[in-house]
Motif scaffolding. Structure first.
Motif, PDB file in Angstrom:
ATOM      1  N   ALA A 151       0.816  -1.218   0.000  1.00 33.65           N
ATOM      2  CA  ALA A 151       0.000   0.000   0.000  1.00 33.65           C
ATOM      3  C   ALA A 151       0.847   1.264   0.000  1.00 33.65           C
ATOM      4  CB  ALA A 151      -0.930   0.001   1.215  1.00 33.65           C
ATOM      5  N   PHE A 152       1.998   1.229   0.668  1.00 31.49           N
ATOM      6  CA  PHE A 152       2.751   2.468   0.895  1.00 31.49           C
ATOM      7  C   PHE A 152       4.183   2.455   0.341  1.00 31.49           C
ATOM      8  CE2 PHE A 152      -0.474   2.193   4.241  1.00 31.49           C
ATOM      9  CZ  PHE A 152      -1.085   3.435   4.127  1.00 31.49           C
ATOM     10  N   ASP A 153       4.616   1.344  -0.240  1.00 29.93           N
ATOM     11  CA  ASP A 153       5.974   1.250  -0.788  1.00 29.93           C
ATOM     12  C   ASP A 153       5.880   0.804  -2.241  1.00 29.93           C
ATOM     13  OD1 ASP A 153       8.570   0.788  -1.492  1.00 29.93           O
ATOM     14  OD2 ASP A 153       8.981  -0.696   0.071  1.00 29.93           O
ATOM     15  N   PRO A 154       5.983   1.747  -3.197  1.00 30.38           N
ATOM     16  CA  PRO A 154       5.857   1.375  -4.612  1.00 30.38           C
ATOM     17  C   PRO A 154       6.862   0.318  -5.046  1.00 30.38           C
ATOM     18  CG  PRO A 154       5.760   3.764  -4.346  1.00 30.38           C
ATOM     19  CD  PRO A 154       6.170   3.202  -3.016  1.00 30.38           C
ATOM     20  N   GLY A 155       8.040   0.302  -4.406  1.00 28.59           N
ATOM     21  CA  GLY A 155       9.047  -0.675  -4.779  1.00 28.59           C
ATOM     22  C   GLY A 155       8.638  -2.098  -4.490  1.00 28.59           C
ATOM     23  N   ARG A 187      -4.539   1.417   2.350  1.00 22.71           N
ATOM     24  CA  ARG A 187      -4.275   2.867   2.227  1.00 22.71           C
ATOM     25  C   ARG A 187      -5.437   3.677   2.783  1.00 22.71           C
ATOM     26  NH1 ARG A 187      -1.912   1.430  -2.667  1.00 22.71           N
ATOM     27  NH2 ARG A 187      -3.868   1.749  -3.785  1.00 22.71           N
ATOM     28  N   GLU A 188      -6.664   3.253   2.484  1.00 26.37           N
ATOM     29  CA  GLU A 188      -7.840   3.997   2.927  1.00 26.37           C
ATOM     30  C   GLU A 188      -8.016   3.933   4.442  1.00 26.37           C
ATOM     31  OE1 GLU A 188     -12.708   4.032   2.194  1.00 26.37           O
ATOM     32  OE2 GLU A 188     -11.392   2.737   1.010  1.00 26.37           O
ATOM     33  N   GLN A 189      -7.795   2.741   5.025  1.00 25.48           N
ATOM     34  CA  GLN A 189      -8.013   2.560   6.463  1.00 25.48           C
ATOM     35  C   GLN A 189      -6.842   3.041   7.311  1.00 25.48           C
ATOM     36  OE1 GLN A 189     -10.791  -1.460   6.754  1.00 25.48           O
ATOM     37  NE2 GLN A 189      -8.572  -1.685   6.817  1.00 25.48           N
ATOM     38  N   GLY A 190      -5.630   2.924   6.749  1.00 31.05           N
ATOM     39  CA  GLY A 190      -4.433   3.183   7.540  1.00 31.05           C
ATOM     40  C   GLY A 190      -3.984   1.954   8.306  1.00 31.05           C
ATOM     41  N   TYR A 191      -4.616   0.830   8.064  1.00 30.93           N
ATOM     42  CA  TYR A 191      -4.219  -0.447   8.649  1.00 30.93           C
ATOM     43  C   TYR A 191      -4.854  -1.548   7.801  1.00 30.93           C
ATOM     44  CZ  TYR A 191      -8.919  -0.589  10.733  1.00 30.93           C
ATOM     45  OH  TYR A 191     -10.276  -0.597  10.921  1.00 30.93           O
ATOM     46  N   PHE A 192      -4.445  -2.797   8.062  1.00 27.24           N
ATOM     47  CA  PHE A 192      -5.048  -3.907   7.333  1.00 27.24           C
ATOM     48  C   PHE A 192      -5.081  -5.128   8.239  1.00 27.24           C
ATOM     49  CE2 PHE A 192      -5.442  -7.411   4.325  1.00 27.24           C
ATOM     50  CZ  PHE A 192      -6.380  -6.903   3.432  1.00 27.24           C
ATOM     51  N   ALA A 193      -6.139  -5.921   8.096  1.00 30.89           N
ATOM     52  CA  ALA A 193      -6.290  -7.150   8.865  1.00 30.89           C
ATOM     53  C   ALA A 193      -6.400  -8.331   7.915  1.00 30.89           C
ATOM     54  CB  ALA A 193      -7.527  -7.082   9.754  1.00 30.89           C
ATOM     55  N   ALA A 194      -5.741  -9.424   8.263  1.00 35.26           N
ATOM     56  CA  ALA A 194      -5.782 -10.632   7.442  1.00 35.26           C
ATOM     57  C   ALA A 194      -5.939 -11.842   8.356  1.00 35.26           C
ATOM     58  CB  ALA A 194      -4.511 -10.761   6.606  1.00 35.26           C
ATOM     59  N   PHE A 195      -6.665 -12.836   7.865  1.00 32.86           N
ATOM     60  CA  PHE A 195      -6.910 -14.044   8.657  1.00 32.86           C
ATOM     61  C   PHE A 195      -6.668 -15.279   7.792  1.00 32.86           C
ATOM     62  CE2 PHE A 195      -9.269 -10.685  10.661  1.00 32.86           C
ATOM     63  CZ  PHE A 195      -9.068 -10.903  12.011  1.00 32.86           C
ATOM     64  N   GLY A 196      -5.806 -16.154   8.294  1.00 33.19           N
ATOM     65  CA  GLY A 196      -5.596 -17.440   7.646  1.00 33.19           C
ATOM     66  C   GLY A 196      -4.931 -17.388   6.295  1.00 33.19           C
ATOM     67  N   GLU A 197      -4.198 -16.331   5.964  1.00 37.19           N
ATOM     68  CA  GLU A 197      -3.584 -16.234   4.643  1.00 37.19           C
ATOM     69  C   GLU A 197      -2.290 -17.032   4.520  1.00 37.19           C
ATOM     70  OE1 GLU A 197      -5.291 -11.930   3.070  1.00 37.19           O
ATOM     71  OE2 GLU A 197      -3.118 -12.230   3.297  1.00 37.19           O
ATOM     72  N   ARG A 198      -1.536 -17.141   5.609  1.00 39.14           N
ATOM     73  CA  ARG A 198      -0.273 -17.901   5.571  1.00 39.14           C
ATOM     74  C   ARG A 198      -0.420 -19.207   6.334  1.00 39.14           C
ATOM     75  NH1 ARG A 198       4.484 -18.191   8.468  1.00 39.14           N
ATOM     76  NH2 ARG A 198       3.676 -16.751  10.028  1.00 39.14           N
ATOM     77  N   VAL A 202      -3.831 -18.486  12.005  1.00 34.93           N
ATOM     78  CA  VAL A 202      -3.094 -17.277  12.408  1.00 34.93           C
ATOM     79  C   VAL A 202      -3.693 -16.065  11.717  1.00 34.93           C
ATOM     80  CG1 VAL A 202      -0.871 -16.075  12.414  1.00 34.93           C
ATOM     81  CG2 VAL A 202      -0.966 -18.545  12.816  1.00 34.93           C
ATOM     82  N   GLY A 203      -3.841 -14.972  12.484  1.00 34.47           N
ATOM     83  CA  GLY A 203      -4.293 -13.711  11.930  1.00 34.47           C
ATOM     84  C   GLY A 203      -3.304 -12.608  12.248  1.00 34.47           C
ATOM     85  N   SER A 204      -3.458 -11.475  11.566  1.00 37.05           N
ATOM     86  CA  SER A 204      -2.567 -10.339  11.806  1.00 37.05           C
ATOM     87  C   SER A 204      -3.271  -9.035  11.450  1.00 37.05           C
ATOM     88  CB  SER A 204      -1.269 -10.478  10.987  1.00 37.05           C
ATOM     89  OG  SER A 204      -1.548 -10.683   9.610  1.00 37.05           O
ATOM     90  N   ILE A 205      -2.880  -7.991  12.151  1.00 40.30           N
ATOM     91  CA  ILE A 205      -3.344  -6.632  11.860  1.00 40.30           C
ATOM     92  C   ILE A 205      -2.099  -5.754  11.830  1.00 40.30           C
ATOM     93  CG2 ILE A 205      -4.802  -4.697  12.565  1.00 40.30           C
ATOM     94  CD1 ILE A 205      -6.468  -6.684  14.200  1.00 40.30           C
ATOM     95  N   SER A 206      -1.945  -4.951  10.793  1.00 38.32           N
ATOM     96  CA  SER A 206      -0.701  -4.199  10.635  1.00 38.32           C
ATOM     97  C   SER A 206      -0.971  -2.776  10.169  1.00 38.32           C
ATOM     98  CB  SER A 206       0.209  -4.919   9.630  1.00 38.32           C
ATOM     99  OG  SER A 206       1.533  -4.456   9.706  1.00 38.32           O
ATOM    100  N   ALA A 207       0.008  -1.889  10.425  1.00 32.36           N
ATOM    101  CA  ALA A 207      -0.099  -0.472  10.062  1.00 32.36           C
ATOM    102  C   ALA A 207       1.279   0.033   9.648  1.00 32.36           C
ATOM    103  CB  ALA A 207      -0.647   0.339  11.235  1.00 32.36           C
ATOM    104  N   PRO A 208       1.332   1.145   8.901  1.00 36.09           N
ATOM    105  CA  PRO A 208       2.613   1.662   8.412  1.00 36.09           C
ATOM    106  C   PRO A 208       3.372   2.469   9.462  1.00 36.09           C
ATOM    107  CG  PRO A 208       0.835   3.049   7.628  1.00 36.09           C
ATOM    108  CD  PRO A 208       0.187   1.889   8.342  1.00 36.09           C
ATOM    109  N   PRO A 239      -7.742   0.416  14.811  1.00 35.03           N
ATOM    110  CA  PRO A 239      -7.310   1.768  15.170  1.00 35.03           C
ATOM    111  C   PRO A 239      -6.201   1.788  16.219  1.00 35.03           C
ATOM    112  CG  PRO A 239      -9.699   1.659  15.033  1.00 35.03           C
ATOM    113  CD  PRO A 239      -9.205   0.249  14.946  1.00 35.03           C
ATOM    114  N   VAL A 240      -6.173   0.787  17.099  1.00 38.26           N
ATOM    115  CA  VAL A 240      -5.110   0.703  18.107  1.00 38.26           C
ATOM    116  C   VAL A 240      -3.767   0.467  17.425  1.00 38.26           C
ATOM    117  CG1 VAL A 240      -4.241  -0.579  20.101  1.00 38.26           C
ATOM    118  CG2 VAL A 240      -6.697  -0.155  19.860  1.00 38.26           C
ATOM    119  N   VAL A 241      -3.737  -0.440  16.450  1.00 41.25           N
ATOM    120  CA  VAL A 241      -2.499  -0.709  15.708  1.00 41.25           C
ATOM    121  C   VAL A 241      -2.103   0.517  14.886  1.00 41.25           C
ATOM    122  CG1 VAL A 241      -1.423  -2.176  13.963  1.00 41.25           C
ATOM    123  CG2 VAL A 241      -2.986  -3.178  15.632  1.00 41.25           C
ATOM    124  N   ALA A 242      -3.083   1.196  14.295  1.00 41.29           N
ATOM    125  CA  ALA A 242      -2.788   2.400  13.512  1.00 41.29           C
ATOM    126  C   ALA A 242      -2.165   3.485  14.390  1.00 41.29           C
ATOM    127  CB  ALA A 242      -4.060   2.918  12.838  1.00 41.29           C
TER     128      ALA A 242
END
Length: 261
Positions: A151-155, A187-198, A202-208, A239-242
């Motif tokens: 979302a935030f690193d074009p590279g 990008r819109e939320q400022g964070y993202f949540a994912a569940f069971g992808e890897r 396991v789930g994860s919530i992350s922010a920049p 929002p806590v992670v953000a």
């Protein structure tokens, strides 16, 4: 590598002696005298003096009167290697606070090509947990932290190969189109949540986390077992992670009012 005149010493032996001299410098004693260096290393006085003079000429050491300190040249060479360590040092208190506030494991991630690596962890105190360890390397396309990089690193997009998007579980995104949609949400939320992808459980919530120039420096996030945290908890924890990401960004000198690069 400079050898001692006429000594015939091998480069490895000289390097060992140079390392012994550098070991004489510490935060507690940053400016020893030559006599202190001689005593601490146990090197012959003439040998130690020759090496110290060579190190002065090469920029390994600087001199102020009868005292020596680590040279600006050595500091300059070390800077690229210590940058990541500085980030960890500055952000670690934010990770610990995020762990204490949520009760879940908080991690700091950096990107390397199409992968993300954990560089710092504040581990949950729950008995039931998923292991997250410093040095763990995971693919960018699976899990919430990867969506932050996309979302935030074009590279990050340049490193992805759609043919290499392995499907670890039925919920792993395996197309660039899906990843673009997820990155837009991040990008819109400022964070993202994912569940069971890897891993399915396991789930994860992350922010920049942005640096002083407004560039993405790393990603901060929570990792947890899905038996304890589910999609219904995202509205509360996102929002806590953000906020933790913003605090970490401020620790790196980021001004929220500035335009991001």
């Amino acid at each position: 590598m400079v050898k001692e005149p006429g000594a015939g010493a091998s480069p490895l032996l000289v390097l060992h002696k140079v390392a012994e001299i550098l070991d004489c410098f510490s935060v507690e004693e940053p400016e020893p005298t030559l006599q202190q260096i001689i005593r601490k290393t146990g090197l012959p006085s003439s040998t130690c003096q020759r090496l110290v003079q060579n190190m002065l000429r090469e920029g390994f050491l600087d001199r102020d009167g009868d005292r020596y300190r680590i040279g600006i040249g050595l500091v300059r060479w070390a800077t690229p290697g210590t940058f990541g360590l500085d980030v960890v040092r500055l952000v670690k208190p934010v990770l610990q606070q995020l762990r204490d506030e949520t009760g879940e494991t908080a991690c700091l991630y950096v990107r390397d090509g199409a992968f993300r690596t954990i560089v710092a962890v504040a581990e949950t105190r729950h008995v039931v947990m998923r292991p997250f360890m410093v040095g763990m390397v995971m693919p960018l396309h699976a899990g919430a932290p990867g969506k932050i990089f996309l979302a935030f690193d074009p590279g990050a997009w340049d490193a992805l190969d759609e043919h290499g998007l392995e499907g670890f579980t039925p919920d792993t995104p395996v197309s660039l189109e899906t990843l673009r949609e997820q990155a837009a949400v991040a990008r819109e939320q400022g964070y993202f949540a994912a569940f069971g992808e890897r891993n399915q459980d396991v789930g994860s919530i992350s922010a920049p986390v942005f640096d002083h120039a407004g560039r993405l420096a790393c990603a901060v996030g929570l990792g947890f077992p899905t038996q304890r945290i589910g999609p219904a908890d995202v509205e509360r924890l996102g929002p806590v992670v953000a906020r933790a990401g913003l605090e970490a960004s401020r620790a790196l000198g980021y001004d929220p009012g500035q335009a991001r690069v």
